[in-house]
Design a protein around this motif. Sequence first.
Motif, mmCIF file in Angstrom:
data_model
loop_
_atom_site.group_PDB
_atom_site.id
_atom_site.type_symbol
_atom_site.label_atom_id
_atom_site.label_comp_id
_atom_site.label_asym_id
_atom_site.label_seq_id
_atom_site.Cartn_x
_atom_site.Cartn_y
_atom_site.Cartn_z
ATOM 1 N N ASP A 25 54.634 62.417 22.103
ATOM 2 C CA ASP A 25 55.905 63.135 22.247
ATOM 3 C C ASP A 25 57.099 62.331 21.736
ATOM 4 O OD1 ASP A 25 55.905 61.195 24.147
ATOM 5 O OD2 ASP A 25 56.543 62.485 25.801
ATOM 6 N N GLY A 26 56.839 61.182 21.080
ATOM 7 C CA GLY A 26 57.917 60.381 20.501
ATOM 8 C C GLY A 26 58.502 59.356 21.438
ATOM 9 N N GLN A 27 57.930 59.201 22.657
ATOM 10 C CA GLN A 27 58.453 58.233 23.621
ATOM 11 C C GLN A 27 57.961 56.831 23.262
ATOM 12 O OE1 GLN A 27 60.440 58.967 26.425
ATOM 13 N NE2 GLN A 27 60.689 56.749 26.480
ATOM 14 N N ILE A 28 58.863 55.854 23.223
ATOM 15 C CA ILE A 28 58.476 54.467 22.916
ATOM 16 C C ILE A 28 57.791 53.885 24.143
ATOM 17 C CG2 ILE A 28 59.328 52.182 22.306
ATOM 18 C CD1 ILE A 28 61.663 53.495 20.912
ATOM 19 N N CYS A 29 56.562 53.366 23.950
ATOM 20 C CA CYS A 29 55.805 52.793 25.062
ATOM 21 C C CYS A 29 55.548 51.306 24.882
ATOM 22 C CB CYS A 29 54.491 53.547 25.255
ATOM 23 S SG CYS A 29 53.416 53.541 23.791
ATOM 24 N N TYR A 30 55.874 50.740 23.728
ATOM 25 C CA TYR A 30 55.737 49.293 23.504
ATOM 26 C C TYR A 30 56.694 48.891 22.388
ATOM 27 C CZ TYR A 30 54.103 44.873 21.614
ATOM 28 O OH TYR A 30 54.056 43.594 21.144
ATOM 29 N N ALA A 31 57.307 47.709 22.540
ATOM 30 C CA ALA A 31 58.183 47.157 21.494
ATOM 31 C C ALA A 31 58.098 45.645 21.553
ATOM 32 C CB ALA A 31 59.628 47.620 21.688
ATOM 33 N N ASN A 32 57.909 45.007 20.411
ATOM 34 C CA ASN A 32 57.822 43.541 20.390
ATOM 35 C C ASN A 32 59.220 42.926 20.372
ATOM 36 O OD1 ASN A 32 58.630 44.025 17.801
ATOM 37 N ND2 ASN A 32 57.091 42.728 16.819
ATOM 38 N N LYS A 33 59.259 41.606 20.357
ATOM 39 C CA LYS A 33 60.544 40.897 20.432
ATOM 40 C C LYS A 33 61.419 41.201 19.217
ATOM 41 C CE LYS A 33 58.486 37.083 23.024
ATOM 42 N NZ LYS A 33 58.106 35.659 22.989
ATOM 43 N N ALA A 34 60.785 41.290 18.047
ATOM 44 C CA ALA A 34 61.571 41.576 16.838
ATOM 45 C C ALA A 34 62.270 42.926 16.946
ATOM 46 C CB ALA A 34 60.670 41.546 15.603
ATOM 47 N N ALA A 41 65.058 65.095 16.845
ATOM 48 C CA ALA A 41 64.042 65.436 17.840
ATOM 49 C C ALA A 41 63.313 66.721 17.464
ATOM 50 C CB ALA A 41 64.697 65.574 19.218
ATOM 51 N N SER A 42 64.042 67.640 16.820
ATOM 52 C CA SER A 42 63.410 68.903 16.421
ATOM 53 C C SER A 42 62.410 68.718 15.282
ATOM 54 C CB SER A 42 64.491 69.907 16.011
ATOM 55 O OG SER A 42 65.264 69.382 14.937
ATOM 56 N N ASP A 43 62.534 67.612 14.519
ATOM 57 C CA ASP A 43 61.622 67.362 13.396
ATOM 58 C C ASP A 43 60.386 66.581 13.815
ATOM 59 O OD1 ASP A 43 63.426 68.615 11.744
ATOM 60 O OD2 ASP A 43 64.475 66.755 11.230
ATOM 61 N N TRP A 44 60.370 66.102 15.074
ATOM 62 C CA TRP A 44 59.245 65.252 15.498
ATOM 63 C C TRP A 44 57.887 65.982 15.427
ATOM 64 C CZ3 TRP A 44 57.763 60.475 16.169
ATOM 65 C CH2 TRP A 44 56.607 60.221 16.902
ATOM 66 N N PRO A 45 57.749 67.230 15.903
ATOM 67 C CA PRO A 45 56.425 67.879 15.818
ATOM 68 C C PRO A 45 55.890 67.934 14.389
ATOM 69 C CG PRO A 45 57.875 69.117 17.271
ATOM 70 C CD PRO A 45 58.725 68.098 16.598
ATOM 71 N N HIS A 46 56.730 68.257 13.427
ATOM 72 C CA HIS A 46 56.279 68.296 12.029
ATOM 73 C C HIS A 46 55.851 66.904 11.564
ATOM 74 C CE1 HIS A 46 56.084 69.383 7.796
ATOM 75 N NE2 HIS A 46 56.888 68.344 7.527
ATOM 76 N N GLU A 61 52.034 65.753 10.350
ATOM 77 C CA GLU A 61 51.837 65.125 9.040
ATOM 78 C C GLU A 61 51.154 63.769 9.188
ATOM 79 O OE1 GLU A 61 54.460 63.856 5.067
ATOM 80 O OE2 GLU A 61 55.459 64.430 6.946
ATOM 81 N N LEU A 62 51.552 62.998 10.212
ATOM 82 C CA LEU A 62 50.939 61.690 10.437
ATOM 83 C C LEU A 62 49.475 61.834 10.820
ATOM 84 C CD1 LEU A 62 51.180 58.629 10.739
ATOM 85 C CD2 LEU A 62 51.978 58.983 13.080
ATOM 86 N N LYS A 63 49.156 62.810 11.658
ATOM 87 C CA LYS A 63 47.767 63.021 12.055
ATOM 88 C C LYS A 63 46.899 63.421 10.869
ATOM 89 C CE LYS A 63 46.641 65.038 15.826
ATOM 90 N NZ LYS A 63 46.495 66.006 16.933
ATOM 91 N N GLN A 64 47.460 64.202 9.959
ATOM 92 C CA GLN A 64 46.693 64.638 8.793
ATOM 93 C C GLN A 64 46.449 63.503 7.805
ATOM 94 O OE1 GLN A 64 48.717 67.994 7.110
ATOM 95 N NE2 GLN A 64 48.438 69.302 8.924
#
Length: 736
Positions: free
Chosen positions: A202-211, A237-242, A246-249
């Motif tokens: 759903d676009g939620q950030i669940c991990y981020a490194n120090k950089a 946010a409205s473009d995230w599903p598309h 595309e990333l999954k394909q």
Amino acid sequence: MQTKPVQQKSQGLGRYADGTVPLAQQPAEAAVSESKDRFRRFVERSADAVAMVDCEMRYLSVSRRWETDCGLGRSEAIGRFHWELFPNLPEYWEQNAQACLAGVLEYSEFVAGRSIASVTGNIAGGSFSGSVKWVFQPWKNSEGAIGGLILLASEIGEDLAPTNCYNKFHSDITSNQLGTIPQLTQIALENAADTIFFTTSDGQICYANKAACHLFGYSESELLNLRVSDIDSQLAASDWPHHWEELKQQSNLTFETRYKTKDGASLPVEVKVNYLEYGGCEYRCAIARDISARQVAESALLEAKEQLQAVLDAVPGLVSWVSSDLRYLGVNRHLASAYKMPAEVFIGQKVGFLDTSPKFNDLVYDFFANNKKKTSQEVTASIRGENKTYLIVAQKYHNSTAAVFVGLDITESKQSLLALQESEERLRQQAARLEQTLLILQRAQTQLIQTEKMSSLGQLVAGIAHEINNPVSFISGNVSHATGYIQELLRTIDLYQKHYPHPVPEIQYQMEELDLEFIKKDLPKLLNSMKVGSERIRDVVRSLRLFSRTDEAQMKPADIHEGLDSTLLILQNRLQAKGGRPGISLVKEYGDLPRVRCYAGHLNQVFMHLLTNAIDALEEGGKNSEKYGKRENQSCLSSARSGSEKFNPEIRIRTFVVEENEVAISISDNGPGMTEEVVGCIFDPLFTTKCPDTSTGLGLAISQHLVVEKHGGKLHCVSRPGQGTELIIKIAIGND
């Protein structure tokens, strides 16, 4: 919700601001502890009802779904015991939990009916509507001991992917405890130079490194509360599903975008994203690199290339690049146009493929055959069937593996060089004559204007003097007689009052009506005021005559101070306070000057122009009090005095003897001043910095002509922006 505090790096090497050691330098136990904390955050971000408790069944972390389904407020469960929140659980529920904590069971799963679920405290207020499936699984601490349980709850029929996610993640934690490679992988990921962050489907950030924290300016906990659309300015946010589909394909994508930092800055980045499936969950792994420097370098390189091509195309000659294997690398538009061929046709061709200039071919061959870096030679080439002579200049580059050849057409220049030189000489002479003629015309124009102005002024003054002088003389001459007569009458009245102290009623009434006593006191004052007014008018007429000097056509000894005072009297009204500025203070520092042999009328005209310009400058400063509110005063002919003070318009007039045979008159103001460029033009005819409707630009030009040409003197200006202006007149005293 409890999260691990974000560590910020300090200026010291190898430590953070809180004094802790970086992850790469910590022992394996610290890395595992950090992995446990990260899993705690993973639980919080889980899309399912997941909770994490310690061995005493005290809640360490819960997901949002857990809070929603169990009817709990945000973070209400953290730090509280499970039995405190759910006091009515069945006995076998507690038995299974204790078995997992004791290590007897590695995994426990059972289903509680709706009737059972409804007695589990706050769950009845949640969103469960049917039978609930419970899953227990222990988690281990850094010492390999069981640290508590992971609890999962879902309705029958829901996907229990969180269990698999935990198994995978927990296996990673276990492998971090047992193996070095996964630990080093985690350390490398956390300390990577590139920005790396994971997001859920759903676009939620669940991990981020120090950089990532450093790039965006957020703490780790702040980043984990954001979505991709919050930091990617080009991905709404409205473009995230598309984007996700595309990333999954395609499994992976590479693109450029702009990221927004916490302070509002926008950074260009190159992003490589990968689609991952981990433990039944879907993730997006993004690796971003700041390409600001690269874009600047690419832009500079492209600009330099375009500039170079533009310069070479602008060169009025034939330019070509040739490699050491005697093939063209490129040509400019002039060479391509000369042979009526596209510039691209030359690239890769052998030198001499056109067979139009054997001498040029020989020059190229010989140049690459020797060690010279530069050379020049005249060659003849056939261009469109016409033989022309070119001066070829060559320069090697790239370690002598290539060279540039520039050919300048000198055919006509050779033939016309002498004619050009003669023409230039004629043009120079003609320009000099024109300049001299223009100067003479300007001077003649200035003199004509000056003569006309003086003539008009003389006529005006003569008319005013004639019209005013007679009535003023009449009034002034009769005021003294009238004063005497009235004094006699008043004395006569006093005698009557003395000898006839009791007049008849009619006379007594008339004396009271006239207020005889007041008239006797006020009438002498009235006559005296009339006398002062007539003398003032006579002084003004005299000043006008002194200023114009219409009756003095020859140089005569004159009093400089008298001319200055007469000019100031005429300008008195302009020195008074007006709207937008206070009154102009006048400071006169007159020295002991002898009488100077001069054209007094002309010199008075110079004083008029200089004083008028000073007043105009001060009025400009008054209109812009904010701009000219502070003023630095100084004089080039007096001791330096500077300082900031509230703007108070002032004109200072100084006269003194410079040497034995020369006097100087200095007129300075503390107005806005002028730049060096303006000072260099103020004596030019028709030049003005004022509105054309109010100034002709001839005042200072006329003044310079009168001082320099008429009197053989000097007129010098000293001015700086913000420091006022000073004009100095120097003329010889002359002989009486």
